[in-house]
Design a protein around this motif. Structure first.
Motif, mmCIF file in Angstrom:
data_model
loop_
_atom_site.group_PDB
_atom_site.id
_atom_site.type_symbol
_atom_site.label_atom_id
_atom_site.label_comp_id
_atom_site.label_asym_id
_atom_site.label_seq_id
_atom_site.Cartn_x
_atom_site.Cartn_y
_atom_site.Cartn_z
ATOM 1 N N VAL A 194 53.345 32.298 41.100
ATOM 2 C CA VAL A 194 53.749 33.097 42.127
ATOM 3 C C VAL A 194 52.558 34.401 42.755
ATOM 4 N N GLY A 195 52.246 34.292 43.179
ATOM 5 C CA GLY A 195 50.671 35.247 43.926
ATOM 6 C C GLY A 195 49.147 34.758 42.878
ATOM 7 N N ASN A 196 49.221 33.180 42.686
ATOM 8 C CA ASN A 196 47.861 32.984 41.904
ATOM 9 C C ASN A 196 46.754 33.954 41.195
ATOM 10 N N ALA A 197 47.741 34.892 39.900
ATOM 11 C CA ALA A 197 46.971 35.997 39.456
ATOM 12 C C ALA A 197 46.340 34.923 37.865
ATOM 13 N N MET A 198 44.965 36.576 37.951
ATOM 14 C CA MET A 198 43.674 35.006 37.140
ATOM 15 C C MET A 198 43.781 35.846 36.067
ATOM 16 N N PRO A 199 43.010 35.319 34.905
ATOM 17 C CA PRO A 199 43.501 35.848 33.688
ATOM 18 C C PRO A 199 42.090 37.051 33.326
ATOM 19 N N LEU A 200 42.059 37.576 32.660
ATOM 20 C CA LEU A 200 40.873 39.159 32.884
ATOM 21 C C LEU A 200 40.189 38.602 31.309
ATOM 22 N N SER A 201 39.528 38.012 30.807
ATOM 23 C CA SER A 201 39.783 37.566 29.261
ATOM 24 C C SER A 201 38.299 38.187 28.745
ATOM 25 N N GLY A 202 38.685 39.179 27.696
ATOM 26 C CA GLY A 202 37.908 40.077 26.978
ATOM 27 C C GLY A 202 38.644 40.947 25.642
ATOM 28 N N ARG A 203 38.190 41.782 25.633
ATOM 29 C CA ARG A 203 38.538 42.787 24.318
ATOM 30 C C ARG A 203 38.950 43.752 24.294
ATOM 31 N N ILE A 204 40.153 43.764 24.175
ATOM 32 C CA ILE A 204 41.112 45.303 24.966
ATOM 33 C C ILE A 204 41.135 46.162 23.387
ATOM 34 N N HIS A 205 40.980 47.313 23.438
ATOM 35 C CA HIS A 205 41.091 48.309 22.685
ATOM 36 C C HIS A 205 41.694 49.842 23.731
ATOM 37 N N ALA A 206 42.737 50.106 22.733
ATOM 38 C CA ALA A 206 43.662 50.968 23.542
ATOM 39 C C ALA A 206 43.838 50.998 24.990
ATOM 40 N N ASP A 207 43.446 51.514 25.829
ATOM 41 C CA ASP A 207 43.981 51.676 27.024
ATOM 42 C C ASP A 207 42.386 50.996 27.951
ATOM 43 N N GLN A 208 41.285 50.742 27.202
ATOM 44 C CA GLN A 208 40.448 49.993 28.156
ATOM 45 C C GLN A 208 40.138 47.941 27.702
ATOM 46 N N LEU A 209 39.610 47.348 29.025
ATOM 47 C CA LEU A 209 39.491 46.012 28.444
ATOM 48 C C LEU A 209 37.952 45.731 28.660
ATOM 49 N N HIS A 210 37.557 45.456 27.645
ATOM 50 C CA HIS A 210 35.919 45.003 27.617
ATOM 51 C C HIS A 210 35.397 43.700 28.015
ATOM 52 N N LEU A 211 34.994 43.434 29.659
ATOM 53 C CA LEU A 211 34.727 42.306 30.079
ATOM 54 C C LEU A 211 32.884 42.215 30.179
ATOM 55 N N PRO A 212 32.710 41.173 30.598
ATOM 56 C CA PRO A 212 30.993 40.332 29.799
ATOM 57 C C PRO A 212 30.666 41.167 31.368
ATOM 58 N N GLY A 213 31.193 41.572 32.299
ATOM 59 C CA GLY A 213 30.308 42.143 33.119
ATOM 60 C C GLY A 213 31.127 43.768 33.123
ATOM 61 N N GLY A 214 31.883 43.633 32.499
ATOM 62 C CA GLY A 214 31.689 45.498 32.502
ATOM 63 C C GLY A 214 33.172 45.734 31.791
ATOM 64 N N VAL A 215 33.316 47.345 31.583
ATOM 65 C CA VAL A 215 34.973 47.928 31.024
ATOM 66 C C VAL A 215 36.061 48.332 32.206
#
Length: 343
Positions: free
Chosen positions: A235-256
């Motif tokens: 419902v809405g075609n949401a896309m997963p963001l794959s990365g490392r979660i640390h507390a309230d930050q998501l570290h992605l290949p393209g940035g934080v």
């Protein structure tokens, strides 16, 4: 008419479980959609309600306080509209609509009165004496709906009623069907795999996955507050963001990315309309493709996450394929959901 389904399950010979135990309560005059991919159990559930399929022992189907679980399809007083419409090609529009009334052996005057009522309601006056073979797909759909409604069924069941139509006509008929169902004021269940169709027509949507209801709610509730990643994607075609979660930050290949809250042990998803291409965004990505869709551009982006992301970009121009861009996503737009365990 209220409809109560309790412990509805279906196991086919050989042990295949097409439908896991399901409970569902539908209010009088409510329109409920069963939404999900092929093989999720939605058509099986519809056929059980109709009496075309026998549920596993222990099931209970109640229409307005009457237990109809053991009743035949003929005695349940169900109206059905199929994907193929199943109209009689050798009959006129009027003949098709009146067929069920003749089978009920109603007086001629009552048959004529009901015919005129549903023909007017479905705006078929100009076509009443035409052969159904001379009608367009949209007109045939209205005839099928009128034929199902003429015997005044207790509940109306629709199985992929628009899927046989081309895309442009399907959008037009989707809105028309929503209006007609509300004019009839009938309790209705319809099966679809099209999220736009379900959200446009239904009062509530039951999203089904692997033989069970993953979540049920209003279209707005499902879109804004999905309970699982599956519901968010469907419902809405949401896309997963794959990365490392640390507390309230998501570290992605393209940035934080900043998250709205601590999210360890959860999945993070985002919808295309919430990804912004801005000069100062914290995420770097590369434009792969740009598709112009009239009101906006659909831009495929690589490098921000492990899998490509899509952004809906409004404006008079868009970045060219190959360009490096910066992305921003508001923390409150991110969907933080329980982590799904791979099967």
């Amino acid at each position: 008419m209220t409809l109560t389904l309790t412990n509805i399950a279906k196991t086919f010979p050989g042990g295949t479980k097409a439908l896991l135990p399901t409970d569902l309560e539908i209010a009088k005059g409510e329109i409920v959609s069963l939404l999900g991919p092929s093989g999720c159990g939605k058509s099986t559930l519809l056929r059980i309600v109709a009496g075309l399929e026998t549920p596993d022992p222990g099931a209970k189907i109640v229409f307005d306080g009457e237990n109809v679980t053991q009743q035949s399809v003929e005695t349940r007083k169900i109206g059905m509209v199929f994907q193929s419409y199943a109209l009689f090609p050798n009959m006129s529009v009027r003949g098709n609509i009146g067929y069920g009334l003749k089978m009920q052996k109603l007086p001629r005057a009552e048959i004529d009165a009901r015919l005129e009522e549903v023909i007017a309601l479905c705006r078929l006056e100009a076509y009443a004496d035409r052969a159904v073979t001379a009608l367009s797909g949209g007109q045939r759909q209205r005839v099928a709906l009128a034929r199902a409604m003429a015997p005044r069924p207790r509940v109306l069941l629709l199985d992929e009623p628009l899927s046989a139509l081309d895309a442009a006509l399907r959008g037009q008929l989707r809105d028309e069907l929503a209006i007609l169902l509300r004019q009839f004021g009938i309790t209705a269940i319809f099966v679809t795999h099209d999220q736009d169709e379900a959200m446009a027509i239904a009062d509530r949507v039951a999203v089904m996955s692997q033989g069970e209801v993953a979540q049920i709610g209003t279209p707005e509730a499902l879109y804004r507050n999905p309970a699982t990643g599956f519901v968010a994607r469907f419902v809405g075609n949401a896309m997963p963001l794959s990365g490392r979660i640390h507390a309230d930050q998501l570290h992605l290949p393209g940035g934080v990315l900043a998250l709205p809250r601590h999210a360890e042990g959860h999945d993070v998803l985002v919808r295309a309309e919430d990804i912004r291409i801005t000069a100062q965004g914290p995420i770097t990505a590369h434009v792969e493709t740009v598709t112009f869709l009239g009101t906006h551009y659909r831009i495929a982006l690589a490098g921000a996450s492990d899998a490509p992301l899509f952004a809906l970009h409004t404006g008079l121009s868009a970045p060219a394929p190959g360009a490096e861009v910066r992305l921003s996503i508001a923390p409150e737009a991110l969907l933080i959901l329980p982590r799904e365990v791979s099967a």
